[in-house]
Enzyme design. Structure first.
Site, PDB file in Angstrom:
ATOM      1  N   ASP A  42       0.890  -1.111   0.063  1.00 34.17           N
ATOM      2  CA  ASP A  42       0.024  -0.108  -0.048  1.00 34.17           C
ATOM      3  C   ASP A  42       0.984   1.267   0.023  1.00 34.17           C
ATOM      4  OD1 ASP A  42      -2.682   1.601   0.377  1.00 34.17           O
ATOM      5  OD2 ASP A  42      -1.517   2.144   2.360  1.00 34.17           O
ATOM      6  N   ASP A  60       3.900   1.516  -1.269  1.00 38.00           N
ATOM      7  CA  ASP A  60       4.535   1.699  -2.592  1.00 38.00           C
ATOM      8  C   ASP A  60       3.722   2.309  -3.428  1.00 38.00           C
ATOM      9  OD1 ASP A  60       5.542   0.378  -5.338  1.00 38.00           O
ATOM     10  OD2 ASP A  60       7.250   0.347  -3.836  1.00 38.00           O
ATOM     11  N   PHE A 103       2.960   2.919  -9.622  1.00 36.95           N
ATOM     12  CA  PHE A 103       3.755   1.607  -9.941  1.00 36.95           C
ATOM     13  C   PHE A 103       4.296   0.981  -8.822  1.00 36.95           C
ATOM     14  CE2 PHE A 103       4.212   4.733 -13.845  1.00 36.95           C
ATOM     15  CZ  PHE A 103       3.288   3.925 -14.548  1.00 36.95           C
ATOM     16  N   ASP A 161       6.964  -0.528  -7.789  1.00 37.76           N
ATOM     17  CA  ASP A 161       8.533  -0.194  -8.533  1.00 37.76           C
ATOM     18  C   ASP A 161       9.427   0.021  -7.096  1.00 37.76           C
ATOM     19  OD1 ASP A 161       7.370   2.316  -7.262  1.00 37.76           O
ATOM     20  OD2 ASP A 161       8.020   3.280  -9.131  1.00 37.76           O
ATOM     21  N   SER A 212       9.041   2.135  -4.895  1.00 36.71           N
ATOM     22  CA  SER A 212       9.296   3.574  -4.336  1.00 36.71           C
ATOM     23  C   SER A 212       9.515   3.755  -3.060  1.00 36.71           C
ATOM     24  CB  SER A 212       8.246   4.580  -5.243  1.00 36.71           C
ATOM     25  OG  SER A 212       6.857   4.099  -4.585  1.00 36.71           O
ATOM     26  N   GLU A 236       6.472   4.811  11.314  1.00 34.34           N
ATOM     27  CA  GLU A 236       4.738   4.813  11.738  1.00 34.34           C
ATOM     28  C   GLU A 236       4.592   3.815  12.883  1.00 34.34           C
ATOM     29  OE1 GLU A 236       1.460   6.288   9.111  1.00 34.34           O
ATOM     30  OE2 GLU A 236       1.224   4.044   9.353  1.00 34.34           O
ATOM     31  N   HIS A 279      -6.628  -3.020   7.769  1.00 33.98           N
ATOM     32  CA  HIS A 279      -6.516  -2.653   8.988  1.00 33.98           C
ATOM     33  C   HIS A 279      -7.352  -3.650   9.864  1.00 33.98           C
ATOM     34  CE1 HIS A 279      -6.207   1.607   7.402  1.00 33.98           C
ATOM     35  NE2 HIS A 279      -5.195   1.144   7.520  1.00 33.98           N
TER      36      HIS A 279
END
EC number: 1.11.1.7
Length: 712
Positions: free
Chosen positions: A225, A227, A303, A305, A307, A375, A468
């Site tokens: 999520d 990403d 994407f 990817d 990130s 987090e 969740h």
């Protein structure tokens, strides 16, 4: 506060959903008028953004930040995202001002030159933020240039896609529930917290664990999520409504949409009348301006990817690298080590809210490609594993190819790690999420299709929050024999938010990783949806501050984003649309739950998509119901088929490289990047030690020999 224009003649002449696509339909607002309006709004909005940043730094420098301020640290827009959101806010405020002013002089035709307005604000049409090199074998950091026909498609800092038109109270931006007397389909919407209290909450934690899914199954969902999507909060754009008014006095207005507590809510005694809630950041409308409804931003690439490891903006990507090394490495922590293994670097930009969780240890938050990495500590653990794997890959590739420079090593390792995330998600994760619906929604790969839209849809950001429901109330740390580690082996979930010191000063990531492998996720149950650790104690890492309600936030966010209701999405997916209590009982196969929902919402049409989708019984062998299976399956199919750099697309990797990649497993990643020696073969399935565990020596290693360059 937004003021809905009430002139009947205006409403008859132009709808809020559709504005003509002509550059200049009318000259009601001249270029000078537009310029003047935008200039005034920019001063107001820029001041609000500056005040917000200053206030956040000041409050986090204190010894007692509030829950909202801790949350805001991670939801605070940065870099190009902040610029895009600021432009969106300037556009919207300018549009409201011009519409108000021009209708006073030209009631019959109040249309504005929207192209001129966008140009004056600085929006413009979506264009790549980087120069596209069509011959590059690597993705851009921003996600631009993936689709050659539409280079900005799927890039960061663009609007989330709409699969159905937005539904706002005023048709433009106000969420349902904003105006007390306004109704939706003839009924007032219930308070988000009331729905949470009556539908989502439960007290008894007995029997809630999933006997077939490991805790890592839950954690991988959050990794995927993060990403794919991130919608930071916007700022208050008006001097009339400060964040103090929103947080302390529950005064609704501008982008403050507080979650009010219902009568008899126990939080009324400790937290006042509400939980503060700030609306999500949004971007400028785009030509041809068929809709002016507010569109929320996706701050990261659409994407899959990696990130979240490398970032979605060039400045952050550069900051995350070790550019002093010729090995293509990511930067690692220089102040602490995990028994010789690397940690994520600290985010040394002060102040750091993680330091306030334990004022003695004072361990800062971590720096990663996604700002939410700290987090909670299981998320930070997963981030650490991915960071280590990049550096391991880069070093191994250097051994194979001594002549490769740092940039080549970085890009190749990044490319491989991105493929790992794709493979683990589609081979190991999604089949046990979608179960019997997997093949229906995600058929075998047929190759890249440049007509497929890979953008993350707005509704997906709610559908994927099914995770969740899988979060348990406690997290366990285990030793090398998978027995409780230390005197505080089992920790309440709420104590782990922003809790980086537990990693650095109290055992490292190995005990947490073993817990991910050997402990179980929570099972979604219609009677036991979300643990109180998330429903009453979200972002409450210490007893000094009050926690939030994640379920209520999800419901309020549905309305903030203008989400169509439950039945609209059932219709979108070709499913029946229950209209009565009996019909809803049939769909949910639960009379009590159906009645509770109808008592609150009055009609299935109004049920918020997050609660409606999660209320459905799970499909066979899956962990979501039919509606979420449709929404998730459709999105992941588009992510795959609309990605030119998808790992299976011919030309991205060689055939031998693909064969090698297919043997990769998450268990192998753990073996290679921790001191753990015993792992399960199927890391997302529930596993019992020692029966389901094997020695790392028996787990297939990644063969990198197909990456050896012919130049050697």
């Amino acid at each position: 506060m937004w003021v809905c224009l009430q002139l009947p003649v205006f409403l008859a002449s132009v709808t809020l959903f559709e504005v003509a696509a002509s550059d200049t339909i009318a000259q009601a607002a001249s270029t000078t008028t537009i310029s003047d309006a935008v200039s005034k709004v920019k001063i107001q909005v820029n001041k609000a953004f500056l005040d917000s940043r200053t206030r956040l730094k000041t409050t986090l420098s204190s010894e007692a930040p509030t829950t909202q301020q801790l949350s805001e640290y991670f939801k605070h827009a940065k870099g190009q995202t902040r610029t895009a959101i600021r432009n969106g806010q300037v556009w919207e405020e300018s549009f409201k001002r011009l519409r108000r002013d021009t209708t006073l002089t030209n009631v019959t035709d109040p249309s504005l030159d929207l192209t001129a307005l966008s140009w004056e604000v600085g929006c413009g049409a979506p264009v790549p933020l980087v120069k596209c090199d069509e011959n590059s074998p690597y993705r851009t950091i921003t996600g631009d240039c993936n689709n050659r026909r539409s280079p900005a498609l799927g890039a960061a800092n663009r609007a989330l896609a709409r699969w159905l038109p937005a539904e706002y109270e005023d048709g433009l931006a106000l969420p349902f529930g904003w105006t007390q007397r306004k109704t939706r389909n003839g009924f007032r919407v219930p308070l988000a917290r009331e729905v949470s209290n009556k539908i989502v909450g439960y007290l008894d934690e007995e029997g809630v664990l999933d006997q077939n899914r490991s805790l890592l199954f839950m954690q991988w969902g959050q990794i995927v999520d993060h990403d794919l999507d991130f919608a930071p909060e916007t700022e208050l754009g008006s001097n009339e409504h400060s964040k103090t008014q929103c947080e302390e006095y529950c005064i609704q207005g501008d982008n403050c949409f507080p979650i009010m507590f219902p009568k008899n809510d126990p939080k009324l005694k400790t937290q006042g009348k509400c939980m503060p809630f700030f609306r999500a950041g949004f971007v400028c409308p785009t030509p041809p301006y068929q809709s002016l409804a507010r569109e929320q931003i996706n701050a990261v690439t659409s994407f899959l990817d990696a990130s979240l490891v490398y970032g979605s903006e060039p400045s952050l990507a550069s900051r995350l690298r070790n550019l002093s090394s010729p090995l293509g490495l990511m930067a690692v922590n220089q102040e602490a080590w995990d028994h010789g293994l690397a940690y994520l670097p600290f985010n040394n930009k002060k102040p750091s809210p993680c330091e306030f969780i334990n004022t003695t240890a004072r361990v800062p938050c971590f720096l990663a490609g996604d700002f939410r990495a700290s987090e909670q500590i299981l998320l930070a653990t997963a981030h650490t594993l991915l960071l280590r794997e990049h550096n391991r890959l880069a070093r191994e590739l250097k051994k194979l190819n001594p002549h490769w420079n740092g940039e080549k090593l970085y890009q190749e390792a990044r490319k491989i790690l991105g493929a790992f995330i794709q493979i683990i998600t589609f081979r190991d994760y999604l089949p046990i999420v979608l179960g019997s619906e997997m093949q229906k929604w995600i058929p075998p790969y047929q190759g890249y299709n440049n007509s497929v839209d890979p953008r993350i849809s707005n509704v997906f950001t709610f559908a994927f929050r099914f995770g969740h429901m899988e979060v348990p109330s406690t997290v366990s740390r285990l030793d090398e024999n998978y027995q409780p580690w230390g005197p505080e082996a089992e920790l309440p979930l709420h104590t782990l938010f922003f809790n980086t010191w537990r990693i650095i000063k109290d055992g490292g990531i190995d005990p947490l990783t073993r817990g991910l492998l050997a402990k179980k996720s929570k099972l979604m149950n219609q009677d036991k949806m979300v643990t109180s650790e998330l429903r009453n104690k979200l972002f409450q890492p210490t007893h000094k501050i009050h926690g939030f309600d994640l379920a209520a936030i999800n419901l309020q966010r549905c309305r903030d984003h203008g989400m169509p209701g439950y039945n609209s999405w059932r219709g979108f997916c070709g499913l029946s649309q229950p209209k009565t209590l009996k019909g809803l009982q049939t769909v949910l196969k639960n009379k009590i739950l159906a009645k509770k929902l109808m008592d609150l919402y009055k009609t299935p049409d109004n049920i918020d998509i997050w609660i409606g989708g999660n209320a459905e019984p799970m499909v066979e062998r899956g962990r979501v119901g039919p509606l979420l299976a449709c929404l998730l399956g459709r999105q992941f199919q588009q992510i795959r088929d609309g990605d030119r750099f998808w790992w299976e697309n011919p030309g991205v990797f060689t055939e031998k490289q693909r064969d090698s990649l297919q043997k990769f497993s998450f268990s192998r990643l753990i073996c290679d990047n921790t001191h753990i020696t015993k792992v399960p073969l199927h890391a997302f399935q529930a596993n019992n030690y020692p029966h389901d565990f094997v020695d790392c020596s028996t787990v297939d290693k990644l063969d990198l020999s197909p990456w050896a360059s012919r130049e050697n």
